[in-house]
Design an enzyme around this catalytic site. Structure first.
Site, PDB file in Angstrom:
ATOM      1  CB  SER A  63      -0.906   0.025   1.234  1.00 57.99           C
ATOM      2  OG  SER A  63      -1.653  -1.157   1.329  1.00 57.99           O
TER       3      SER A  63
HETATM    4  N1  SAH Z   1      -0.628  -4.959   4.053  1.00 56.02           N
HETATM    5  C1  SAH Z   1       0.096  -5.231   2.833  1.00 56.02           C
HETATM    6  C2  SAH Z   1      -0.743  -4.835   1.617  1.00 56.02           C
HETATM    7  C3  SAH Z   1      -1.043  -6.003   0.807  1.00 56.02           C
HETATM    8  S1  SAH Z   1      -2.271  -5.841  -0.437  1.00 56.02           S
HETATM    9  C4  SAH Z   1       1.455  -4.612   2.826  1.00 56.02           C
HETATM   10  O1  SAH Z   1       1.774  -3.850   3.770  1.00 56.02           O
HETATM   11  O2  SAH Z   1       2.241  -4.891   1.929  1.00 56.02           O
HETATM   12  C5  SAH Z   1      -3.530  -6.887   0.204  1.00 56.02           C
HETATM   13  C6  SAH Z   1      -3.155  -8.325   0.459  1.00 56.02           C
HETATM   14  O3  SAH Z   1      -4.342  -9.008   0.861  1.00 56.02           O
HETATM   15  C7  SAH Z   1      -2.625  -9.097  -0.746  1.00 56.02           C
HETATM   16  O4  SAH Z   1      -1.349  -9.590  -0.449  1.00 56.02           O
HETATM   17  C8  SAH Z   1      -3.638 -10.220  -0.944  1.00 56.02           C
HETATM   18  O5  SAH Z   1      -3.058 -11.424  -1.382  1.00 56.02           O
HETATM   19  C9  SAH Z   1      -4.239 -10.349   0.434  1.00 56.02           C
HETATM   20  N2  SAH Z   1      -5.567 -10.975   0.500  1.00 56.02           N
HETATM   21  C10 SAH Z   1      -6.631 -10.772  -0.307  1.00 56.02           C
HETATM   22  N3  SAH Z   1      -7.677 -11.519   0.090  1.00 56.02           N
HETATM   23  C11 SAH Z   1      -7.260 -12.196   1.195  1.00 56.02           C
HETATM   24  C12 SAH Z   1      -7.889 -13.132   2.070  1.00 56.02           C
HETATM   25  N4  SAH Z   1      -9.138 -13.524   1.889  1.00 56.02           N
HETATM   26  N5  SAH Z   1      -7.169 -13.618   3.101  1.00 56.02           N
HETATM   27  C13 SAH Z   1      -5.879 -13.234   3.309  1.00 56.02           C
HETATM   28  N6  SAH Z   1      -5.236 -12.355   2.516  1.00 56.02           N
HETATM   29  C14 SAH Z   1      -5.914 -11.838   1.469  1.00 56.02           C
END
Ligand code: SAH
Length: 216
Positions: A63
């Protein structure tokens, strides 16, 4: 690139966040401490302190720092709070939560991202309890939490997240359609049956939360 240049860039990023309206000193300090260059892929290292989201593996994103700071402020974390993150991704947000003194649990859907985040967080000395799996049902084993942060966009609020919060616990979650979302801060009532207090902030763009009832 030398280490001192990276820390200078980190300071500049913090200044940028202050100008963008981030006020919480502890959140700013945390962003000023976590080495974002270790959480992005090698080819993007030189952009690590731009205030932008960047691609990570599995078509996901780390993000934007502003969004991380904004959501972290809304969690209203106190030292020792237990926080659940849905969507570990790169592990950057989890590291920011650790810098605020939280006890952090985080779930990632993709094994590749889970393994990479695990090694990054360990190398950076952040002790986070991680799981690879579906976070759309929260993580009952360690509930209740003081806060839950969802880092992927959802079409609605799964009730199970509210169930896993302590009274007055905060859920911070992007809610909307697949094009654009608002960030909701949902504060659970102090007594059973109390309505949660909801504040909405526009407009943000997240990768979708993948779950059974969600985006089909
Ligand atoms: N917090 C992260 C941002 C990642 S983007 C950072 O600091 O880098 C959102 C993430 O949510 C992605 O990696 C995606 O794979 C994950 N995601 C989406 N749906 C999900 C689910 N149902 N359970 C766990 N993770 C999920």
């Amino acid at each position: 690139m030398s280490i001192s240049l990276q820390s200078l860039k980190r300071k500049e990023l913090v200044e940028k966040l202050i100008r963008s309206g981030i006020k919480d000193k502890k959140v700013l300090e945390a962003i000023g401490t976590v080495k974002r260059e270790f959480f992005v892929n090698d080819e993007f290292k030189r952009y690590a302190y731009d205030n932008n989201a960047l691609p990570i593996n599995c078509s996901q994103t780390i993000s934007q720092p502003y969004t991380v700071a904004f959501m972290t402020e809304l969690l209203e974390i106190k030292e020792g709070n237990k926080i659940l993150e849905i969507g570990t991704g790169s592990g950057y947000q989890a590291a920011v939560l650790k810098e605020l003194g939280a006890d952090v649990y985080s779930i990632e859907k993709y094994e590749e991202l889970y393994l990479k985040a695990k090694s990054t967080l360990e190398n950076q000395n952040y002790k986070v309890t991680l799981k690879c799996g579906d976070g759309s049902k929260g993580w009952a084993e360690f509930a209740p939490y003081d806060g839950i942060i969802v880092t992927a966009g959802s079409p609605k609020i799964p009730d199970v997240y509210l169930d896993q919060l302590l009274p007055l616990g905060r859920l911070v979650i992007p809610v909307g359609d697949s094009a654009v979302q608002k960030i909701w801060q949902v504060k659970k009532g102090s007594r059973e049956g109390d309505k949660p207090e909801i504040k909405k902030f526009s407009d943000f763009k997240f990768v979708p939360l993948q779950w059974e009832e969600g985006w089909k």
